[in-house]
Design a protein around this motif. Structure first.
Motif, PDB file in Angstrom:
ATOM      1  N   THR A   7     -23.178   0.973  -5.607  1.00  0.00           N
ATOM      2  CA  THR A   7     -22.618  -0.326  -5.232  1.00  0.00           C
ATOM      3  C   THR A   7     -22.459  -1.219  -6.457  1.00  0.00           C
ATOM      4  OG1 THR A   7     -23.610  -0.192  -3.031  1.00  0.00           O
ATOM      5  CG2 THR A   7     -22.943  -2.372  -3.797  1.00  0.00           C
ATOM      6  N   ARG A   8     -23.460  -1.233  -7.336  1.00  0.00           N
ATOM      7  CA  ARG A   8     -23.364  -2.037  -8.564  1.00  0.00           C
ATOM      8  C   ARG A   8     -22.201  -1.562  -9.434  1.00  0.00           C
ATOM      9  NH1 ARG A   8     -29.015  -1.352  -8.549  1.00  0.00           N
ATOM     10  NH2 ARG A   8     -28.852   0.189 -10.238  1.00  0.00           N
ATOM     11  N   GLU A   9     -22.055  -0.247  -9.545  1.00  0.00           N
ATOM     12  CA  GLU A   9     -20.955   0.303 -10.338  1.00  0.00           C
ATOM     13  C   GLU A   9     -19.610  -0.112  -9.756  1.00  0.00           C
ATOM     14  OE1 GLU A   9     -19.085   4.685 -11.538  1.00  0.00           O
ATOM     15  OE2 GLU A   9     -21.086   4.540 -10.668  1.00  0.00           O
ATOM     16  N   HIS A  10     -19.509  -0.105  -8.415  1.00  0.00           N
ATOM     17  CA  HIS A  10     -18.265  -0.501  -7.764  1.00  0.00           C
ATOM     18  C   HIS A  10     -17.953  -1.976  -8.027  1.00  0.00           C
ATOM     19  CE1 HIS A  10     -15.064  -0.794  -4.883  1.00  0.00           C
ATOM     20  NE2 HIS A  10     -15.745  -1.605  -4.103  1.00  0.00           N
ATOM     21  N   LEU A  11     -18.953  -2.845  -7.932  1.00  0.00           N
ATOM     22  CA  LEU A  11     -18.738  -4.273  -8.174  1.00  0.00           C
ATOM     23  C   LEU A  11     -18.316  -4.530  -9.610  1.00  0.00           C
ATOM     24  CD1 LEU A  11     -21.784  -5.764  -6.211  1.00  0.00           C
ATOM     25  CD2 LEU A  11     -19.375  -5.845  -5.545  1.00  0.00           C
ATOM     26  N   VAL A  65      -7.543  14.395  -0.160  1.00  0.00           N
ATOM     27  CA  VAL A  65      -7.840  12.974  -0.367  1.00  0.00           C
ATOM     28  C   VAL A  65      -8.725  12.863  -1.602  1.00  0.00           C
ATOM     29  CG1 VAL A  65      -8.750  10.861   0.656  1.00  0.00           C
ATOM     30  CG2 VAL A  65      -7.879  12.686   2.136  1.00  0.00           C
ATOM     31  N   PHE A  66      -8.432  11.877  -2.453  1.00  0.00           N
ATOM     32  CA  PHE A  66      -9.339  11.632  -3.584  1.00  0.00           C
ATOM     33  C   PHE A  66      -9.619  10.145  -3.706  1.00  0.00           C
ATOM     34  CE2 PHE A  66      -5.118  11.277  -5.535  1.00  0.00           C
ATOM     35  CZ  PHE A  66      -5.239  10.158  -6.333  1.00  0.00           C
ATOM     36  N   ASP A  67     -10.763   9.845  -4.295  1.00  0.00           N
ATOM     37  CA  ASP A  67     -11.159   8.452  -4.500  1.00  0.00           C
ATOM     38  C   ASP A  67     -12.102   8.399  -5.695  1.00  0.00           C
ATOM     39  OD1 ASP A  67     -11.176   5.723  -2.574  1.00  0.00           O
ATOM     40  OD2 ASP A  67     -12.799   5.837  -4.034  1.00  0.00           O
ATOM     41  N   ARG A  68     -12.058   7.302  -6.421  1.00  0.00           N
ATOM     42  CA  ARG A  68     -12.938   7.157  -7.585  1.00  0.00           C
ATOM     43  C   ARG A  68     -14.398   6.986  -7.176  1.00  0.00           C
ATOM     44  NH1 ARG A  68     -10.988   1.161  -9.671  1.00  0.00           N
ATOM     45  NH2 ARG A  68     -11.432   0.029  -7.738  1.00  0.00           N
ATOM     46  N   ARG A  69     -14.622   6.646  -5.907  1.00  0.00           N
ATOM     47  CA  ARG A  69     -15.977   6.583  -5.367  1.00  0.00           C
ATOM     48  C   ARG A  69     -16.142   7.699  -4.339  1.00  0.00           C
ATOM     49  NH1 ARG A  69     -16.674   1.377  -2.456  1.00  0.00           N
ATOM     50  NH2 ARG A  69     -18.899   1.720  -2.760  1.00  0.00           N
ATOM     51  N   LYS A  70     -17.238   7.674  -3.595  1.00  0.00           N
ATOM     52  CA  LYS A  70     -17.385   8.618  -2.500  1.00  0.00           C
ATOM     53  C   LYS A  70     -16.387   8.269  -1.415  1.00  0.00           C
ATOM     54  CE  LYS A  70     -20.590  10.411   0.961  1.00  0.00           C
ATOM     55  NZ  LYS A  70     -21.953  10.355   1.520  1.00  0.00           N
TER      56      LYS A  70
END
Length: 214
Positions: A7-11, A65-70
């Motif tokens: 979550t911190r990385e995403h923010l 499907v791809f995403d930079r997060r999960k």
């Protein structure tokens, strides 16, 4: 409240994204007409794109499907109306009971206020608080069960368009080919000409008493 490392990385990534867009190599030179491709559809972004992934995969399409997060990672509620939820049932992705179970709270009415203007009551607009984490988790499970390929922690590095489809380049290094690339990345898209703005309509607060907030 303790935030997870993800979550911190995403923010932090969102904060950086407000100042500069990630480099993305876009151009021609993709698959030619008649060439073999890996997938029928590749979906960029692992949020509500999972609806399309599950629906298309159930109908025999080759989907990635791809995403930079999960993929399917949700941390809050979303607001929607009953009418907007109906396609989840009409598509047979969810039963009516399953769709109803996603609603955590439903408002009797809401209001719109404008600075310097009046107050306007509204009904059946963004009146259902939906458990986004549960919705995305269940959509991910349905997509996987139908045979969709899910690529967690892969960001879009670029793509090349040809007469027979598109070559999609990911980071870490991976290349996919498909008939169609669908951009569901929102404000993170290299094509976005806006920053993410989301007004808060309402939500559900849990465990406040246990945490000593009230």
């Amino acid at each position: 409240m303790t935030l997870s490392a993800e979550t911190r990385e995403h923010l932090e990534a969102l904060e950086r994204g407000f100042f500069e867009r990630a480099a993305c190599d876009i151009g021609d030179g993709g698959p030619d007409r008649g060439a073999h491709v890996d997938f029928d559809v590749v979906l960029a972004g692992g949020g509500l794109s999972l609806i399309y992934a599950a629906y298309l995969a159930r109908r025999g399409r080759r989907v990635a499907v791809f995403d930079r997060r999960k993929i399917g990672c949700g941390h809050r509620e979303w607001n929607i109306s009953r009418a907007e939820m109906r396609p989840l049932v009409d598509s047979a992705l969810f039963t009516q009971a399953e769709a109803d179970a996603l609603v955590q709270l439903e408002y009797d009415h809401g209001i719109c206020r404008w600075h310097g203007g009046g107050t306007y009551p509204v009904r059946r607009v963004l009146d259902c608080v939906v458990d986004a984490e549960r919705l995305l988790t269940e959509l991910r499970a349905r997509a996987e069960a139908a045979g969709a390929t899910l690529l967690d922690h892969h960001a879009l590095a670029g793509y090349r368009v040809g007469r027979g489809g598109v070559e999609v380049r990911l980071s870490p290094a991976k290349t996919l080919t498909a008939r169609v690339l669908v951009d569901g990345m929102g404000a993170a898209s290299p094509h976005a000409a806006f920053d993410l703005v989301c007004p808060t309509v309402g939500g559900v607060l849990a465990e406040l008493e246990r945490r000593g907030v009230v």
